[in-house]
Design an enzyme around this catalytic site. Sequence first.
Site, PDB file in Angstrom:
ATOM      1  N   ASN A   1       0.884  -1.172   0.000  1.00 33.00           N
ATOM      2  CA  ASN A   1       0.000   0.000   0.000  1.00 33.00           C
ATOM      3  C   ASN A   1       0.920   1.220   0.000  1.00 33.00           C
ATOM      4  O   ASN A   1       1.508   1.560   1.018  1.00 33.00           O
ATOM      5  CB  ASN A   1      -0.888  -0.034   1.252  1.00 33.00           C
ATOM      6  CG  ASN A   1      -1.856   1.133   1.297  1.00 33.00           C
ATOM      7  OD1 ASN A   1      -1.804   2.037   0.464  1.00 33.00           O
ATOM      8  ND2 ASN A   1      -2.730   1.134   2.286  1.00 33.00           N
TER       9      ASN A   1
ATOM     10  N   ARG B   1      -2.597  -2.090  -3.455  1.00 33.85           N
ATOM     11  CA  ARG B   1      -3.809  -1.305  -3.249  1.00 33.85           C
ATOM     12  C   ARG B   1      -3.769  -0.127  -4.215  1.00 33.85           C
ATOM     13  O   ARG B   1      -2.797   0.628  -4.251  1.00 33.85           O
ATOM     14  CB  ARG B   1      -3.849  -0.783  -1.819  1.00 33.85           C
ATOM     15  CG  ARG B   1      -5.055   0.068  -1.597  1.00 33.85           C
ATOM     16  CD  ARG B   1      -5.038   0.750  -0.273  1.00 33.85           C
ATOM     17  NE  ARG B   1      -6.280   1.500  -0.139  1.00 33.85           N
ATOM     18  CZ  ARG B   1      -6.407   2.552   0.648  1.00 33.85           C
ATOM     19  NH1 ARG B   1      -5.395   2.979   1.352  1.00 33.85           N
ATOM     20  NH2 ARG B   1      -7.549   3.175   0.726  1.00 33.85           N
TER      21      ARG B   1
ATOM     22  N   HIS C   1     -13.193   2.770  -0.018  1.00 34.25           N
ATOM     23  CA  HIS C   1     -13.210   1.771   1.069  1.00 34.25           C
ATOM     24  C   HIS C   1     -13.851   0.463   0.606  1.00 34.25           C
ATOM     25  O   HIS C   1     -14.311  -0.327   1.442  1.00 34.25           O
ATOM     26  CB  HIS C   1     -14.021   2.245   2.297  1.00 34.25           C
ATOM     27  CG  HIS C   1     -13.370   3.314   3.105  1.00 34.25           C
ATOM     28  ND1 HIS C   1     -14.108   4.297   3.726  1.00 34.25           N
ATOM     29  CD2 HIS C   1     -12.086   3.572   3.408  1.00 34.25           C
ATOM     30  CE1 HIS C   1     -13.300   5.099   4.384  1.00 34.25           C
ATOM     31  NE2 HIS C   1     -12.056   4.692   4.191  1.00 34.25           N
TER      32      HIS C   1
ATOM     33  N   ARG D   1     -12.288  15.751   7.296  1.00 34.67           N
ATOM     34  CA  ARG D   1     -13.104  16.053   6.101  1.00 34.67           C
ATOM     35  C   ARG D   1     -14.533  16.374   6.506  1.00 34.67           C
ATOM     36  O   ARG D   1     -15.090  15.743   7.403  1.00 34.67           O
ATOM     37  CB  ARG D   1     -13.112  14.846   5.158  1.00 34.67           C
ATOM     38  CG  ARG D   1     -11.834  14.704   4.376  1.00 34.67           C
ATOM     39  CD  ARG D   1     -11.829  13.412   3.588  1.00 34.67           C
ATOM     40  NE  ARG D   1     -10.770  12.537   4.040  1.00 34.67           N
ATOM     41  CZ  ARG D   1     -10.684  11.242   3.771  1.00 34.67           C
ATOM     42  NH1 ARG D   1     -11.610  10.654   3.041  1.00 34.67           N
ATOM     43  NH2 ARG D   1      -9.678  10.538   4.211  1.00 34.67           N
TER      44      ARG D   1
ATOM     45  N   GLU E   1      -8.214  -5.123   5.251  1.00 36.92           N
ATOM     46  CA  GLU E   1      -8.114  -4.837   3.821  1.00 36.92           C
ATOM     47  C   GLU E   1      -6.923  -5.557   3.192  1.00 36.92           C
ATOM     48  O   GLU E   1      -6.995  -6.005   2.051  1.00 36.92           O
ATOM     49  CB  GLU E   1      -7.997  -3.320   3.614  1.00 36.92           C
ATOM     50  CG  GLU E   1      -9.314  -2.617   3.892  1.00 36.92           C
ATOM     51  CD  GLU E   1      -9.167  -1.128   4.182  1.00 36.92           C
ATOM     52  OE1 GLU E   1      -8.740  -0.784   5.299  1.00 36.92           O
ATOM     53  OE2 GLU E   1      -9.484  -0.316   3.303  1.00 36.92           O
TER      54      GLU E   1
END
Length: 397
Positions: free
Chosen positions: A7, A90, A179, A240, A383
Amino acid sequence: MKVLVINCGSSSIKYQLFDMEGEKVLAKGLVERIGIEGSILTHKVNGSKYEIKEEIKDHKYGVKLVIDALTNKDYGVISSMDEISGVGHRVVHGGEKYSESVLIDENVIKSIEECIELAPLHNPANLIGINACMEIMPNTPMVAVFDTAFHANMPKENYIYPIPYEYYEKYGIRRYGFHGTSHKYISNKACEFLGEDIKNLKIITCHLGNGASVAAIQDGHSINTSMGFTPLEGLCMGTRSGDVDLSIFTYLMKKENLTYEDVDTIVNKKSGLLGIYGKSSDFRDVRADKVAGKEEAILAYKIFGNRIKGYIGNYAAQMNGVDLIIFSGGIGENDPSIREYVCESLSFLGLDFDKEANIEGGEIKVITKKDSKVKAMIVTTDEELMIARDTKTIIAK
Ligand code: ADP
């Protein structure tokens, strides 16, 4: 079979090496501050931690150090890099093209490049990681696993924005969702745990971390999700804003002479929990100050929780019901209070919350009473494992 999961960020490389027999993590680690003073590789094996501090000028050198660590005589876990059967990367944005993971070839690289405009912070870093690995391991197959893929087959009415249609046609402006790897993993894992066929359940998954999103899953597919064209839309997140009235910014741009870049920074880096609470974007701090009775923390907490309730209500209505609600991510897995705050409002759906089960927490657990019509669960996301599984499946073909 051993699979390496990568990743890659703009100045970092996270990695995990899996032995797919038993799906065991053999080693994992993080290269940080690539190209910046103070670069470091932290390598973890069997609970022990090794730090390699040296100048890491680029990602290629970073990947070389990862391979050196994995094959090191003292703390390595394989004897040579030839033991690695495949590398799973990823990749944040796969655009409209990829609804599944894919073996990386020149065309796939071109497509990931084409998506750079859609994910300017992430896709370039993901590509650098892919290229670095291809240079160091030219004979090892590489697989791209996209954050967007699980959402790629949403019905059109859920991904088209109510703005002039030409922007979708000209620039691909639509909801993509993110996601996806996590939403797919936790929904499948929960069904496996319950002994249910995912095709028979209406599921709402809440991935609540620094970035947070909710997805509606029907027939095993994501049919809607709260993140949109970018990961900015939807829930209130660490920094955010999530959903806001865009006119606020045309107003503020005039009032405070803000540029587009200023607005981008405000909504992505200075909003969310941090914007309301002021002191931190970390949910643990918000909760601690909420318990201490600090007003701004209570407000941030309620806004965060109410947005989650809102999306659950929205998606339950869209699916004409819900059978299972899943909490995951750093906050969803570890904070009993937010699960309680959300679930206490869902009794109207037939959710009978089990406070005691919820407080204890756990890796995977049902947190509703036995006869509850709607089940709620905690499922710890993974993940990297999902990426490793996809990589294994694709290279086995
Ligand atoms: P990312 O989106 O960066 O992967 P994570 O899934 O790791 O984020 O989640 C990070 C968030 O989880 C932070 O807001 C952190 O405060 C929160 N968190 C971690 N542990 C706990 C805990 N024990 N209780 C409450 N929140 C927690």
